[in-house]
Write an enzyme that holds these catalytic residues in place. Sequence first.
Site, PDB file in Angstrom:
ATOM      1  N   GLU A 213      37.133  49.793  65.180  1.00 37.87           N
ATOM      2  CA  GLU A 213      36.158  48.747  64.896  1.00 37.87           C
ATOM      3  C   GLU A 213      36.264  48.270  63.528  1.00 37.87           C
ATOM      4  O   GLU A 213      36.572  49.014  62.592  1.00 37.87           O
ATOM      5  CB  GLU A 213      34.811  49.580  64.854  1.00 37.87           C
ATOM      6  CG  GLU A 213      34.378  49.740  66.461  1.00 37.87           C
ATOM      7  CD  GLU A 213      33.086  50.697  66.372  1.00 37.87           C
ATOM      8  OE1 GLU A 213      32.363  50.665  65.222  1.00 37.87           O
ATOM      9  OE2 GLU A 213      32.869  51.178  67.479  1.00 37.87           O
TER      10      GLU A 213
ATOM     11  N   CYS B 257      34.040  45.797  56.652  1.00 40.35           N
ATOM     12  CA  CYS B 257      34.261  47.320  56.765  1.00 40.35           C
ATOM     13  C   CYS B 257      35.614  47.470  57.828  1.00 40.35           C
ATOM     14  O   CYS B 257      35.493  47.168  58.792  1.00 40.35           O
ATOM     15  CB  CYS B 257      33.009  48.028  57.316  1.00 40.35           C
ATOM     16  SG  CYS B 257      33.142  49.778  57.638  1.00 40.35           S
TER      17      CYS B 257
ATOM     18  N   CYS C 225      38.616  60.673  64.233  1.00 45.39           N
ATOM     19  CA  CYS C 225      38.755  61.171  63.022  1.00 45.39           C
ATOM     20  C   CYS C 225      38.641  62.618  63.064  1.00 45.39           C
ATOM     21  O   CYS C 225      38.302  63.231  64.119  1.00 45.39           O
ATOM     22  CB  CYS C 225      37.667  60.809  62.051  1.00 45.39           C
ATOM     23  SG  CYS C 225      37.369  61.405  60.576  1.00 45.39           S
TER      24      CYS C 225
ATOM     25  N   CYS D  28      32.447  65.459  61.208  1.00 45.04           N
ATOM     26  CA  CYS D  28      31.000  65.251  60.651  1.00 45.04           C
ATOM     27  C   CYS D  28      29.990  65.135  61.748  1.00 45.04           C
ATOM     28  O   CYS D  28      30.273  64.491  62.589  1.00 45.04           O
ATOM     29  CB  CYS D  28      30.718  64.171  59.863  1.00 45.04           C
ATOM     30  SG  CYS D  28      31.907  63.999  58.533  1.00 45.04           S
TER      31      CYS D  28
ATOM     32  N   CYS E 242      28.401  62.409  63.328  1.00 45.36           N
ATOM     33  CA  CYS E 242      29.188  60.711  63.556  1.00 45.36           C
ATOM     34  C   CYS E 242      29.818  60.710  64.896  1.00 45.36           C
ATOM     35  O   CYS E 242      30.472  61.316  65.528  1.00 45.36           O
ATOM     36  CB  CYS E 242      30.202  60.914  62.308  1.00 45.36           C
ATOM     37  SG  CYS E 242      31.452  59.407  62.436  1.00 45.36           S
TER      38      CYS E 242
ATOM     39  N   GLY F  41      37.465  56.827  60.724  1.00 45.47           N
ATOM     40  CA  GLY F  41      38.491  57.653  59.960  1.00 45.47           C
ATOM     41  C   GLY F  41      38.161  58.069  58.596  1.00 45.47           C
ATOM     42  O   GLY F  41      37.532  57.512  58.116  1.00 45.47           O
ATOM     43  N   GLU F  42      38.993  59.045  58.089  1.00 43.15           N
ATOM     44  CA  GLU F  42      39.072  59.377  56.585  1.00 43.15           C
ATOM     45  C   GLU F  42      40.147  58.791  55.882  1.00 43.15           C
ATOM     46  O   GLU F  42      41.106  59.073  56.165  1.00 43.15           O
ATOM     47  CB  GLU F  42      38.958  60.940  56.843  1.00 43.15           C
ATOM     48  CG  GLU F  42      39.329  61.574  55.274  1.00 43.15           C
ATOM     49  CD  GLU F  42      38.486  61.182  54.291  1.00 43.15           C
ATOM     50  OE1 GLU F  42      37.230  61.517  54.262  1.00 43.15           O
ATOM     51  OE2 GLU F  42      39.034  60.437  53.280  1.00 43.15           O
TER      52      GLU F  42
ATOM     53  N   SER G  42      36.243  54.739  50.664  1.00 38.97           N
ATOM     54  CA  SER G  42      35.067  55.979  51.056  1.00 38.97           C
ATOM     55  C   SER G  42      35.639  57.173  51.316  1.00 38.97           C
ATOM     56  O   SER G  42      36.325  56.916  52.538  1.00 38.97           O
ATOM     57  CB  SER G  42      34.000  55.364  51.793  1.00 38.97           C
ATOM     58  OG  SER G  42      33.052  56.260  52.027  1.00 38.97           O
TER      59      SER G  42
ATOM     60  N   SER H   9      31.205  60.132  50.521  1.00 33.19           N
ATOM     61  CA  SER H   9      29.999  60.463  51.520  1.00 33.19           C
ATOM     62  C   SER H   9      29.611  61.850  51.198  1.00 33.19           C
ATOM     63  O   SER H   9      30.188  62.832  51.735  1.00 33.19           O
ATOM     64  CB  SER H   9      30.529  60.336  52.823  1.00 33.19           C
ATOM     65  OG  SER H   9      31.188  59.028  53.003  1.00 33.19           O
ATOM     66  N   LEU H  10      28.390  61.819  50.266  1.00 26.91           N
ATOM     67  CA  LEU H  10      27.788  63.322  50.112  1.00 26.91           C
ATOM     68  C   LEU H  10      27.099  63.954  51.191  1.00 26.91           C
ATOM     69  O   LEU H  10      27.326  64.940  51.616  1.00 26.91           O
ATOM     70  CB  LEU H  10      27.269  63.089  48.783  1.00 26.91           C
ATOM     71  CG  LEU H  10      26.746  64.241  47.762  1.00 26.91           C
ATOM     72  CD1 LEU H  10      28.603  64.808  47.464  1.00 26.91           C
ATOM     73  CD2 LEU H  10      26.094  64.197  46.764  1.00 26.91           C
ATOM     74  N   HIS H  11      26.041  62.880  51.638  1.00 26.42           N
ATOM     75  CA  HIS H  11      25.163  63.426  52.567  1.00 26.42           C
ATOM     76  C   HIS H  11      24.408  64.815  52.509  1.00 26.42           C
ATOM     77  O   HIS H  11      23.619  65.127  53.397  1.00 26.42           O
ATOM     78  CB  HIS H  11      25.696  63.389  54.113  1.00 26.42           C
ATOM     79  CG  HIS H  11      26.769  62.020  54.234  1.00 26.42           C
ATOM     80  ND1 HIS H  11      26.181  60.896  53.532  1.00 26.42           N
ATOM     81  CD2 HIS H  11      27.792  61.763  55.031  1.00 26.42           C
ATOM     82  CE1 HIS H  11      27.082  60.055  54.027  1.00 26.42           C
ATOM     83  NE2 HIS H  11      27.891  60.344  54.719  1.00 26.42           N
TER      84      HIS H  11
ATOM     85  N   ASN I 235      21.639  55.880  61.653  1.00 32.87           N
ATOM     86  CA  ASN I 235      21.666  55.272  62.803  1.00 32.87           C
ATOM     87  C   ASN I 235      21.722  56.124  64.036  1.00 32.87           C
ATOM     88  O   ASN I 235      22.853  56.640  64.070  1.00 32.87           O
ATOM     89  CB  ASN I 235      22.874  54.202  62.843  1.00 32.87           C
ATOM     90  CG  ASN I 235      22.369  52.948  62.286  1.00 32.87           C
ATOM     91  OD1 ASN I 235      21.450  52.352  62.586  1.00 32.87           O
ATOM     92  ND2 ASN I 235      23.177  52.413  61.229  1.00 32.87           N
TER      93      ASN I 235
ATOM     94  N   CYS J  35      28.703  53.931  62.832  1.00 32.18           N
ATOM     95  CA  CYS J  35      30.405  53.746  63.113  1.00 32.18           C
ATOM     96  C   CYS J  35      31.076  54.609  64.348  1.00 32.18           C
ATOM     97  O   CYS J  35      30.516  55.727  64.491  1.00 32.18           O
ATOM     98  CB  CYS J  35      30.872  54.838  61.698  1.00 32.18           C
ATOM     99  SG  CYS J  35      32.601  55.319  61.717  1.00 32.18           S
TER     100      CYS J  35
END
Length: 372
Positions: A96, A117, A124, A128, A131, A181-182, A213, A236-238, A312, A355
């Site tokens: 994407e 983006c 990935c 997480c 995700c 992906g990371e 990111s 990306s702390l979250h 989301n 994502c």
Amino acid sequence: MKFTPARPSIHGETLESLAARFAAAGEPAYRARQVLGWIYHRRAASWDEMTNLPKALRGWLAEHFDLDASALVLNRQSEDVTDKLLLELRDRSLIETVIIRAPQDGVGLDHSRKTICISTQVGCAMGCVFCASGLAGLKRDLSAGEIVHQLMQVCRREDARTPRARAELASFDNVVVMGMGEPLHNYDNLLRALTIVNAEWGLGFGARRITISTSGLAPKIRRLAHEPIGFRLAVSLHGATNEVRDRIMPVNKRWPLEELLPAVKAFAAAHGRMVTLEFILIESVNDGLEQAARLAEIAADVHAHVNLIPYNTVAGLPWRRPALARQQKFARQLEERGVSVTLRREKGHDIDAACGQLRLRTEKEREKAAPA
Ligand code: SF4
């Protein structure tokens, strides 16, 4: 799984690597600059358009390089300002790429600022829990050419909407490496791709308008701090404590906050500018005021801007977005502590914006349609 295409993507070649290929084939090195000029500056869509190259050379290029590493299979436009491109790679993998438009007063949507983006992997490995991209694990890394080609897909699409009026080559304003992906897990291909995007013989796109990111690969953040090209960094702390991050981001077990935050500080010190902390607000997971207080301390310590993103919803996952009042209260807590903060407005909520969702759904439909 590694994928080796029949022909490498021309978009993964640097001026030096292409000149070396030409030299090995007995062609003068200046041909490399001509070819890249056709691709990035003149947006040639076929080898035959490159009319100042001898016909035999065009044939040689077609035999040895792929001009289209991806094909557009779906373009979902949301009711707001987000455009999602679902791209199919040569091995039928799906990725994407998202165009996020920021409307400005007095200009139409076509002339709005555009942030792109991009993805760096198929799937990935980071797992997480909230995700969609990580649900099926990592399939493979994208090549440098596949990363760059996402931006060429965007240029092609945007040029058709609005012929490029400005002097700059790229048909967009910012790039965020924040898709599937990371990025730092595919470090070498990512850096090669961004070098091509940044180079004057490539898209000539400023490094300060490119944000990488990461979910928190501390050693790679330190490595990135020493790269000669100064890209921006978002983390990306979250979760503002190890307890919360451990619950939702397995990467924290490998590089907990005691290792991650010094690496982020080292990056900020090397580049002398603010980093961004991304924080997806998830109901009853990380939206409490004690998390806001701790997040404010971290942001002050690493000199960061905080980007709050309401979650989301992903089909099949239990996580929920907090109510608007709770999101705003969280943001206010940060502001009152002197933190620079943005509470992101919803974008693309109606087009599987989280994502990886569009890809996931299309893959499921394909599986259903495939003969048993
Ligand atoms: S949030 Fe990012 S790092 Fe985490 S699983 Fe999804 S794509 Fe990977």
